[in-house]
Design a protein around this motif. Structure first.
Motif, PDB file in Angstrom:
ATOM      1  N   VAL A 138       0.856  -1.176   0.000  1.00  0.00           N
ATOM      2  CA  VAL A 138       0.000   0.000   0.000  1.00  0.00           C
ATOM      3  C   VAL A 138       0.896   1.231   0.000  1.00  0.00           C
ATOM      4  CG1 VAL A 138      -1.699   1.314   1.326  1.00  0.00           C
ATOM      5  CG2 VAL A 138      -1.847  -1.185   1.235  1.00  0.00           C
ATOM      6  N   LEU A 139       0.776   2.046  -1.047  1.00  0.00           N
ATOM      7  CA  LEU A 139       1.540   3.292  -1.130  1.00  0.00           C
ATOM      8  C   LEU A 139       0.622   4.433  -0.756  1.00  0.00           C
ATOM      9  CD1 LEU A 139       3.457   3.163  -4.530  1.00  0.00           C
ATOM     10  CD2 LEU A 139       4.393   2.892  -2.238  1.00  0.00           C
ATOM     11  N   VAL A 140       1.067   5.256   0.182  1.00  0.00           N
ATOM     12  CA  VAL A 140       0.196   6.351   0.563  1.00  0.00           C
ATOM     13  C   VAL A 140       0.986   7.643   0.741  1.00  0.00           C
ATOM     14  CG1 VAL A 140       0.193   5.440   2.911  1.00  0.00           C
ATOM     15  CG2 VAL A 140      -1.438   7.173   2.324  1.00  0.00           C
ATOM     16  N   ALA A 141       0.487   8.690   0.085  1.00  0.00           N
ATOM     17  CA  ALA A 141       1.055  10.022   0.268  1.00  0.00           C
ATOM     18  C   ALA A 141       0.198  10.725   1.314  1.00  0.00           C
ATOM     19  CB  ALA A 141       0.991  10.809  -1.046  1.00  0.00           C
ATOM     20  N   THR A 142       0.833  11.362   2.274  1.00  0.00           N
ATOM     21  CA  THR A 142       0.046  11.998   3.324  1.00  0.00           C
ATOM     22  C   THR A 142       0.481  13.436   3.540  1.00  0.00           C
ATOM     23  OG1 THR A 142      -0.702  11.854   5.607  1.00  0.00           O
ATOM     24  CG2 THR A 142       1.554  11.183   5.205  1.00  0.00           C
ATOM     25  N   SER A 143      -0.526  14.299   3.795  1.00  0.00           N
ATOM     26  CA  SER A 143      -0.214  15.665   4.191  1.00  0.00           C
ATOM     27  C   SER A 143      -0.245  15.756   5.712  1.00  0.00           C
ATOM     28  CB  SER A 143      -1.214  16.630   3.576  1.00  0.00           C
ATOM     29  OG  SER A 143      -2.520  16.264   3.937  1.00  0.00           O
ATOM     30  N   GLY A 144      -0.433  14.628   6.366  1.00  0.00           N
ATOM     31  CA  GLY A 144      -0.424  14.637   7.823  1.00  0.00           C
ATOM     32  C   GLY A 144      -1.195  13.478   8.414  1.00  0.00           C
ATOM     33  N   ASP A 145      -2.513  13.538   8.285  1.00  0.00           N
ATOM     34  CA  ASP A 145      -3.325  12.591   9.031  1.00  0.00           C
ATOM     35  C   ASP A 145      -3.537  11.249   8.358  1.00  0.00           C
ATOM     36  OD1 ASP A 145      -3.637  13.916  11.340  1.00  0.00           O
ATOM     37  OD2 ASP A 145      -5.525  14.859  10.804  1.00  0.00           O
ATOM     38  N   THR A 146      -3.527  11.214   7.042  1.00  0.00           N
ATOM     39  CA  THR A 146      -3.745   9.928   6.380  1.00  0.00           C
ATOM     40  C   THR A 146      -2.720   8.918   6.843  1.00  0.00           C
ATOM     41  OG1 THR A 146      -4.359  11.153   4.424  1.00  0.00           O
ATOM     42  CG2 THR A 146      -4.049   8.809   4.151  1.00  0.00           C
ATOM     43  N   GLY A 147      -1.474   9.355   6.935  1.00  0.00           N
ATOM     44  CA  GLY A 147      -0.383   8.444   7.266  1.00  0.00           C
ATOM     45  C   GLY A 147      -0.634   7.697   8.561  1.00  0.00           C
ATOM     46  N   GLY A 148      -0.947   8.438   9.616  1.00  0.00           N
ATOM     47  CA  GLY A 148      -1.183   7.811  10.915  1.00  0.00           C
ATOM     48  C   GLY A 148      -2.386   6.886  10.879  1.00  0.00           C
ATOM     49  N   ALA A 149      -3.445   7.356  10.240  1.00  0.00           N
ATOM     50  CA  ALA A 149      -4.667   6.557  10.197  1.00  0.00           C
ATOM     51  C   ALA A 149      -4.451   5.271   9.400  1.00  0.00           C
ATOM     52  CB  ALA A 149      -5.808   7.373   9.590  1.00  0.00           C
ATOM     53  N   VAL A 150      -3.744   5.394   8.275  1.00  0.00           N
ATOM     54  CA  VAL A 150      -3.485   4.205   7.458  1.00  0.00           C
ATOM     55  C   VAL A 150      -2.522   3.273   8.198  1.00  0.00           C
ATOM     56  CG1 VAL A 150      -2.414   3.395   5.319  1.00  0.00           C
ATOM     57  CG2 VAL A 150      -3.989   5.325   5.273  1.00  0.00           C
ATOM     58  N   ALA A 151      -1.497   3.865   8.806  1.00  0.00           N
ATOM     59  CA  ALA A 151      -0.535   3.048   9.543  1.00  0.00           C
ATOM     60  C   ALA A 151      -1.256   2.218  10.608  1.00  0.00           C
ATOM     61  CB  ALA A 151       0.520   3.945  10.191  1.00  0.00           C
ATOM     62  N   HIS A 152      -2.115   2.863  11.378  1.00  0.00           N
ATOM     63  CA  HIS A 152      -2.842   2.131  12.424  1.00  0.00           C
ATOM     64  C   HIS A 152      -3.850   1.168  11.832  1.00  0.00           C
ATOM     65  CE1 HIS A 152      -1.507   3.905  16.287  1.00  0.00           C
ATOM     66  NE2 HIS A 152      -0.941   4.731  15.428  1.00  0.00           N
ATOM     67  N   GLY A 153      -4.525   1.605  10.773  1.00  0.00           N
ATOM     68  CA  GLY A 153      -5.531   0.753  10.152  1.00  0.00           C
ATOM     69  C   GLY A 153      -4.938  -0.546   9.621  1.00  0.00           C
TER      70      GLY A 153
END
Ligand code: PLP
Length: 441
Positions: A138-153
């Motif tokens: 899963v590749l994800v670009a984050t401006s801040g919050d997506t990263g944490g949410a995806v990481a935990h998810g």
């Protein structure tokens, strides 16, 4: 509901790819022609079900909202289970003034609204890859919050690795810790550039045919239908809690990539009552300018206090246009877009804290002020703004402005003490490609 779709199909908004099922669209993220997937039909809510919404459990509302987009591709009991895990935290609607209520979307594990979409998507991906033996990246670009949410998810989800690209120095301390400290299957790439650079690198990787058949790359950004569609649930839960059912609310949505507000407008077109939607933007005002001038001219992104909205070319705006069949006239009847400066964000934070005792975060402050301005013009209306992050995530902005401490939730204390682990890369696709080859072949 009395009837169910057996299958939903999705087409690419670039119109140059084959149609896909929910499973295919979730696994691919983006269509092969680089278009965003869009549902072939907009399934209406049953009016009686909507009328009785107060009597339905949150889980039942979430299930009925999302099920038509999945059809039979996930069996009923598995989908019920996914939905339960997705919204196993409160989403309260709270009055801030007589006219303004807040929908608090930050009670999930990373205190940001993206938890809902990320948890839903990770579980769908887990369900769909259970039988394949290929690792999903899963590749994800984050401006801040997506990263944490995806990481935990996705943390510890078997068969899935997550690569998070974030702009170095442009996310808050809490956000950075949330996405760089989990380890295991979660990897953070710190990009020497902007969020748009990160997004561009991810898009280029998906289009890179040299990986075809070798690596299975997929996205977790809001372009993925499994991230985008469950966000409709917030609006239904808001409507469930809205007291004056004879006067549907104005929804003000702090917007960056426009996935959240687009989901709200989708729910509206399915029959959910709403008076109007306001896209509340910061200085990154491509859409407000478009609504003023009819010309869509993305400028380079600028850094603001509401950094999760520092997006100059919002991916989901094409979906909004598709919802309204490209008619700007129809769009204008439902959507307004406004820009709020950093100075206005600060004064709103301070004023609302002093006059009501409610502590906004910078994103919520943008949403609040946009709504307040609208209601000043239409004083007979009332509305809801979505509070998309807990103020503690932006304590360095919030505390000096309100001149007091934001109480820190226990879970945040813990994460700040953990050690950051990231790999620094240049803002260049070749750096990402080299990393992928090094790590996975
Ligand atoms: C991502 C994010 C937004 C913007 O949401 P979009 O769906 O990208 O418009 C707003 N606020 C916060 C706190 C966010 O993390």
């Amino acid at each position: 509901m009395g009837w169910r779709l057996r299958i939903m199909t999705y087409y690419s908004l670039h119109q140059n790819s084959a149609i896909a099922s929910f499973k295919q669209a979730t696994l691919l993220g983006q269509a092969p022609d680089k278009g965003l997937y869009f549902p072939a039909i907009i399934p209406a809510f049953e009016p009686k079900w909507l009328k009785d919404i107060e009597h339905h459990s949150n889980e039942a509302i979430a299930f009925e909202t999302i099920q038509p987009f999945i059809g039979d591709e996930i069996d009923k009991s598995s989908l019920q289970c996914i939905v339960q895990e997705t919204i196993n935290f409160p989403i309260p609607l709270i009055d801030v003034t007589d006219q303004i209520a807040v929908l608090e979307l930050f009670h999930g594990p990373t205190h940001a609204f993206k938890d809902v979409g990320a948890r839903f998507m990770s579980r769908c991906l887990g369900y769909f890859t259970r039988e394949t033996h290929q690792k999903a990246i899963v590749l994800v670009a984050t401006s801040g919050d997506t990263g944490g949410a995806v990481a935990h998810g996705f943390y510890n989800v078997e068969g899935v690795d997550v690569l998070i690209l974030y702009p170095s120095g442009k996310v808050s301390a809490v956000q950075e810790k949330q996405l760089t400290t989990l380890g295991k299957n979660i990897h953070a790439l710190e990009v020497d550039g902007t969020f748009d650079d990160c997004q561009q690198m991810v898009k280029t990787a998906f289009a890179d045919t040299s990986f075809t058949g070798k690596l299975f790359l997929t996205s977790a950004n809001s372009i993925n239908v499994a991230r985008w569609l469950p966000q409709q649930i917030y609006y239904l839960l808001a409507w469930k809690q809205w007291k004056n059912k004879s006067m549907p609310p104005v929804f003000s949505v702090p917007s960056g990539n426009f996935g959240n507000i687009c989901a709200g407008m989708l729910a509206f077109l399915r029959g959910m009552p709403a008076h109007r939607f306001i896209a509340a933007c910061n200085a990154n005002d491509t859409v407000p300018s478009f609504m003023e001038t009819n010309s869509y001219q993305p400028k380079p992104a600028v850094a603001t206090l509401s950094n999760a909205m520092d997006v100059s070319d919002p991916s989901n705006f094409v979906r909004i246009l598709a919802l309204f069949h490209q008619s700007q006239e129809k769009l204008r009847q439902v959507l307004s877009a406004v820009r709020i400066s950093d100075e206005e964000t600060r004064t709103t934070l301070r004023r609302v804290h002093h006059s009501t005792g409610y502590t906004l975060d910078p994103h919520g402050a943008v949403g609040y002020l946009a709504l307040e301005r609208y209601l000043n013009e239409y004083p007979e209306k009332a509305g809801i703004f979505l509070e998309t992050a807990h103020p503690i995530k932006f304590y360095n902005v919030v505390e000096p402005v309100i001149n007091s401490k934001v109480p820190m939730p226990e879970s945040v204390k813990g994460v700040l003490e953990l050690e950051k682990k990231s790999v620094m890369v240049e803002a260049d696709y070749l750096a990402l490609k080299a990393y992928l080859i090094r790590s996975y072949s």
